[in-house]
Scaffold this motif. Structure first.
Motif, PDB file in Angstrom:
ATOM      1  N   VAL A  99     -33.209  14.176  15.879  1.00 44.32           N
ATOM      2  CA  VAL A  99     -34.418  13.359  15.804  1.00 44.32           C
ATOM      3  C   VAL A  99     -35.256  13.606  17.051  1.00 44.32           C
ATOM      4  CG1 VAL A  99     -33.319  11.599  14.371  1.00 44.32           C
ATOM      5  CG2 VAL A  99     -33.272  11.381  16.874  1.00 44.32           C
ATOM      6  N   THR A 100     -36.521  13.203  16.991  1.00 45.97           N
ATOM      7  CA  THR A 100     -37.444  13.404  18.104  1.00 45.97           C
ATOM      8  C   THR A 100     -37.929  12.059  18.622  1.00 45.97           C
ATOM      9  OG1 THR A 100     -38.184  15.516  17.205  1.00 45.97           O
ATOM     10  CG2 THR A 100     -39.594  14.481  18.860  1.00 45.97           C
ATOM     11  N   THR A 105     -36.251  16.385  21.638  1.00 48.73           N
ATOM     12  CA  THR A 105     -35.263  16.447  20.562  1.00 48.73           C
ATOM     13  C   THR A 105     -33.944  15.838  21.029  1.00 48.73           C
ATOM     14  OG1 THR A 105     -36.269  18.437  19.640  1.00 48.73           O
ATOM     15  CG2 THR A 105     -33.990  17.978  19.009  1.00 48.73           C
ATOM     16  N   GLN A 106     -33.406  14.936  20.193  1.00 49.14           N
ATOM     17  CA  GLN A 106     -32.126  14.303  20.488  1.00 49.14           C
ATOM     18  C   GLN A 106     -31.120  14.732  19.425  1.00 49.14           C
ATOM     19  OE1 GLN A 106     -31.869  12.628  23.225  1.00 49.14           O
ATOM     20  NE2 GLN A 106     -34.025  12.284  23.727  1.00 49.14           N
ATOM     21  N   THR A 107     -30.026  15.323  19.866  1.00 48.91           N
ATOM     22  CA  THR A 107     -29.024  15.835  18.925  1.00 48.91           C
ATOM     23  C   THR A 107     -27.867  14.865  18.706  1.00 48.91           C
ATOM     24  OG1 THR A 107     -27.870  16.962  20.721  1.00 48.91           O
ATOM     25  CG2 THR A 107     -29.557  18.218  19.529  1.00 48.91           C
ATOM     26  N   GLY A 108     -27.872  13.755  19.416  1.00 48.24           N
ATOM     27  CA  GLY A 108     -26.802  12.781  19.265  1.00 48.24           C
ATOM     28  C   GLY A 108     -27.309  11.365  19.429  1.00 48.24           C
ATOM     29  N   ILE A 109     -26.467  10.406  19.130  1.00 45.75           N
ATOM     30  CA  ILE A 109     -26.824   9.007  19.263  1.00 45.75           C
ATOM     31  C   ILE A 109     -25.621   8.241  19.812  1.00 45.75           C
ATOM     32  CG2 ILE A 109     -26.225   8.579  16.819  1.00 45.75           C
ATOM     33  CD1 ILE A 109     -28.332   6.361  16.828  1.00 45.75           C
ATOM     34  N   GLY A 110     -25.842   7.511  20.900  1.00 51.28           N
ATOM     35  CA  GLY A 110     -24.798   6.686  21.484  1.00 51.28           C
ATOM     36  C   GLY A 110     -24.962   5.255  20.990  1.00 51.28           C
ATOM     37  N   ILE A 161     -33.199   4.041  13.826  1.00 51.86           N
ATOM     38  CA  ILE A 161     -32.559   3.549  12.604  1.00 51.86           C
ATOM     39  C   ILE A 161     -32.270   4.714  11.653  1.00 51.86           C
ATOM     40  CG2 ILE A 161     -32.919   2.149  10.524  1.00 51.86           C
ATOM     41  CD1 ILE A 161     -34.481   0.192  12.358  1.00 51.86           C
ATOM     42  N   GLY A 162     -33.197   5.671  11.579  1.00 46.56           N
ATOM     43  CA  GLY A 162     -32.977   6.848  10.759  1.00 46.56           C
ATOM     44  C   GLY A 162     -31.780   7.653  11.231  1.00 46.56           C
ATOM     45  N   PRO A 169     -24.359   5.281   6.367  1.00 46.24           N
ATOM     46  CA  PRO A 169     -25.285   5.287   5.221  1.00 46.24           C
ATOM     47  C   PRO A 169     -25.525   3.877   4.677  1.00 46.24           C
ATOM     48  CG  PRO A 169     -23.675   7.055   5.015  1.00 46.24           C
ATOM     49  CD  PRO A 169     -23.222   6.204   6.169  1.00 46.24           C
ATOM     50  N   GLY A 170     -26.806   3.571   4.449  1.00 41.29           N
ATOM     51  CA  GLY A 170     -27.177   2.273   3.892  1.00 41.29           C
ATOM     52  C   GLY A 170     -27.357   1.171   4.913  1.00 41.29           C
ATOM     53  N   ILE A 171     -27.140   1.485   6.197  1.00 38.22           N
ATOM     54  CA  ILE A 171     -27.177   0.431   7.209  1.00 38.22           C
ATOM     55  C   ILE A 171     -28.585  -0.130   7.424  1.00 38.22           C
ATOM     56  CG2 ILE A 171     -27.567   1.839   9.283  1.00 38.22           C
ATOM     57  CD1 ILE A 171     -25.319   0.082  10.603  1.00 38.22           C
ATOM     58  N   SER A 172     -29.602   0.682   7.159  1.00 34.49           N
ATOM     59  CA  SER A 172     -30.978   0.202   7.362  1.00 34.49           C
ATOM     60  C   SER A 172     -31.279  -1.011   6.497  1.00 34.49           C
ATOM     61  CB  SER A 172     -31.977   1.323   7.075  1.00 34.49           C
ATOM     62  OG  SER A 172     -31.819   1.812   5.754  1.00 34.49           O
ATOM     63  N   GLN A 173     -30.614  -1.131   5.328  1.00 35.05           N
ATOM     64  CA  GLN A 173     -30.833  -2.274   4.441  1.00 35.05           C
ATOM     65  C   GLN A 173     -30.202  -3.550   5.002  1.00 35.05           C
ATOM     66  OE1 GLN A 173     -32.842  -1.829   1.764  1.00 35.05           O
ATOM     67  NE2 GLN A 173     -32.997   0.265   2.571  1.00 35.05           N
ATOM     68  N   ASP A 174     -29.309  -3.401   5.988  1.00 28.00           N
ATOM     69  CA  ASP A 174     -28.601  -4.562   6.532  1.00 28.00           C
ATOM     70  C   ASP A 174     -29.194  -5.057   7.854  1.00 28.00           C
ATOM     71  OD1 ASP A 174     -26.821  -4.413   4.413  1.00 28.00           O
ATOM     72  OD2 ASP A 174     -25.421  -3.112   5.509  1.00 28.00           O
ATOM     73  N   ILE A 175     -30.234  -4.378   8.343  1.00 31.09           N
ATOM     74  CA  ILE A 175     -30.793  -4.746   9.649  1.00 31.09           C
ATOM     75  C   ILE A 175     -31.690  -5.975   9.521  1.00 31.09           C
ATOM     76  CG2 ILE A 175     -32.315  -3.990  11.514  1.00 31.09           C
ATOM     77  CD1 ILE A 175     -31.273  -1.145  11.011  1.00 31.09           C
ATOM     78  N   GLU A 176     -31.356  -7.013  10.269  1.00 32.90           N
ATOM     79  CA  GLU A 176     -32.087  -8.280  10.218  1.00 32.90           C
ATOM     80  C   GLU A 176     -32.922  -8.536  11.477  1.00 32.90           C
ATOM     81  OE1 GLU A 176     -29.158 -10.945   7.371  1.00 32.90           O
ATOM     82  OE2 GLU A 176     -28.964 -11.148   9.547  1.00 32.90           O
ATOM     83  N   MET A 177     -32.613  -7.859  12.544  1.00 33.33           N
ATOM     84  CA  MET A 177     -33.329  -8.072  13.801  1.00 33.33           C
ATOM     85  C   MET A 177     -33.494  -6.743  14.526  1.00 33.33           C
ATOM     86  SD  MET A 177     -33.093  -8.196  17.352  1.00 33.33           S
ATOM     87  CE  MET A 177     -31.338  -8.188  17.678  1.00 33.33           C
TER      88      MET A 177
END
Length: 231
Positions: A99-100, A105-110, A161-162, A169-177
């Motif tokens: 992602v950018t 460019t970021q190749t990982g997520i902590g 979030i992406g 997978p599907g976690i974006s639908q569970d984000i409330e805040m």
């Protein structure tokens, strides 16, 4: 020990009488006196704002002017309607699709998960935090236009979030805040210069620097925290 903690109380000035620290003044004008004054706040804010730069010398001025700082961070916090109790407290995941963020460019997520602290989220829900290196000047320029600034914060959150969606997978639908903190957020809340999350950057040069342990001409005052020595 009989002390009192005051929250939501920003210190504006350290009161000095006859070259002795005698108390503090808050942003609402109230004053508190004490036998000693201890600052664990940002060094530059303490020395050059709270003390008006009255108790310094060439060495301190040079250090605060010239030494490099830690890179500030962009922090995205997410409240998730999902039980993530089995997830590790901290994990770094490599992304199949990089992602950018801020043009980099970021190749990982902590992902930092606060499941061990039940006060951070209701039962059955989770609070996670994702942080990336950021650029203070980038956000400072954006802040001149509040709409652009807000839009860029939303874009950063959507990007994070992406990336998280690739791992869960599907976690974006569970984000409330969603809460996004930029380097300007850190600066506003903590006073830390340029939003740096630590003090002076650690490298072979700064590790050899000795910070003066007194402020010339000032008594009854102490500083603690990340600005009394690099690292």
């Amino acid at each position: 020990m009989g002390g009192t903690l005051r929250y939501n109380a920003r210190v504006e000035k350290i009161l000095v009488e006859k070259k002795r620290a005698v108390g503090i003044r808050l942003s609402d004008g109230s004053e508190y006196r004490g036998d000693e004054v201890i600052s664990c706040a940002d060094g530059a804010t303490t020395i050059y704002k709270m003390l008006d730069g009255r108790f310094t010398n060439r060495t301190l001025d040079r250090l605060y002017r010239d030494l490099p700082l830690f890179t500030p961070l962009l922090c995205v916090s997410l409240g998730i309607n999902r039980d993530m109790g089995t997830e590790p407290e901290m994990a770094v995941h490599y992304l199949d699709k990089p992602v950018t963020l801020e043009g980099r460019t970021q190749t990982g997520i902590g992902v930092k998960h606060y499941g061990r602290d039940p006060s951070m989220a209701p039962k059955g829900k989770a609070l996670v935090e994702i942080m990336y290196p950021s650029d203070y000047t980038y956000w400072k320029e954006l802040s001149a236009d509040r709409n652009r600034y807000a839009a860029e914060k939303k874009k950063a959150a959507d990007t994070v979030i992406g990336a998280l969606e690739q791992i869960y997978p599907g976690i974006s639908q569970d984000i409330e805040m969603t809460d996004v903190a930029t380097p300007l957020t850190w600066e506003r809340y903590t006073g830390n210069r340029n939003g740096t999350f630590e003090g002076w950057f650690i490298n072979p040069k700064t590790m050899m620097v000795t910070i003066p342990k007194t402020l010339p001409g000032l008594k009854n005052f102490w500083m603690a925290g990340q600005w009394v020595q690099p690292g």
